[in-house]
Scaffold this motif. Sequence first.
Motif, PDB file in Angstrom:
ATOM      1  N   GLY A 128       0.819  -1.214   0.000  1.00 21.59           N
ATOM      2  CA  GLY A 128       0.000   0.000   0.000  1.00 21.59           C
ATOM      3  C   GLY A 128       0.848   1.258   0.000  1.00 21.59           C
ATOM      4  N   LEU A 129       1.924   1.270   0.788  1.00 23.20           N
ATOM      5  CA  LEU A 129       2.827   2.419   0.796  1.00 23.20           C
ATOM      6  C   LEU A 129       3.501   2.579  -0.562  1.00 23.20           C
ATOM      7  N   GLY A 130       3.850   1.472  -1.209  1.00 23.56           N
ATOM      8  CA  GLY A 130       4.447   1.532  -2.550  1.00 23.56           C
ATOM      9  C   GLY A 130       3.493   2.136  -3.557  1.00 23.56           C
ATOM     10  N   ILE A 131       2.218   1.748  -3.485  1.00 24.53           N
ATOM     11  CA  ILE A 131       1.215   2.300  -4.404  1.00 24.53           C
ATOM     12  C   ILE A 131       1.049   3.795  -4.161  1.00 24.53           C
ATOM     13  N   LEU A 132       0.989   4.210  -2.872  1.00 24.35           N
ATOM     14  CA  LEU A 132       0.881   5.636  -2.560  1.00 24.35           C
ATOM     15  C   LEU A 132       2.088   6.410  -3.090  1.00 24.35           C
ATOM     16  N   ALA A 133       3.287   5.859  -2.964  1.00 25.45           N
ATOM     17  CA  ALA A 133       4.497   6.519  -3.462  1.00 25.45           C
ATOM     18  C   ALA A 133       4.443   6.647  -4.978  1.00 25.45           C
ATOM     19  N   MET A 134       3.968   5.598  -5.646  1.00 21.29           N
ATOM     20  CA  MET A 134       3.872   5.632  -7.092  1.00 21.29           C
ATOM     21  C   MET A 134       2.865   6.690  -7.550  1.00 21.29           C
ATOM     22  N   LEU A 135       1.696   6.762  -6.900  1.00 28.24           N
ATOM     23  CA  LEU A 135       0.685   7.769  -7.250  1.00 28.24           C
ATOM     24  C   LEU A 135       1.208   9.176  -6.996  1.00 28.24           C
TER      25      LEU A 135
END
Length: 177
Positions: free
Chosen positions: A164-171
């Motif tokens: 989830g943190l990776g997805i937030l960083a990507m967005l």
Amino acid sequence: MDKKKLHLQTLALAVMLAASSLAAAAAAPPQGPGAVTLTNTAGNLWTASIGNTPLLGAFTDVFTFTNPVSAGSTAWGTLVNTSFLGYANVTFTGADLNGISLLTGALPVWPVTFNVATLLPASVTGPLKLTVHGVSNGGSYGGDINVVMSPVPEPVTYGMMIGGLGILAMLSRRRKQ
């Protein structure tokens, strides 16, 4: 007349307490000194019935619980000896769980004396070790130790959090571009 009635009521209470103790002991036989296994009874609650009939004189009993206890867990419990007219008496002179002192004392209710060692709810972690010191004139004691285990996150939980943190960083990075 009232004094006799009070003594009969006290005796009846002592008989009922002794009968309930025997029924509880028959339901879950206590584990003696040495290795003790906590049993999961509901949700995060783990419990063990423990007890012993020490030899005459001074004694020290050590109960080592085999289950590891997670940080932030809470333990409590009580050990009891019921003595009738001073017979089968076990007096607790001290007790501790991982260095946390249990409250010890005697409650005389003629003709019965209740000798008690009580652990108030306390934060515990790691392997548990209960040490009981006392003096016996031929009695026994028993009781329960309860532990509410602090939940330990599963590895999948950590994986989902990192994902989830990776997805937030990507967005966040896409928005900046």
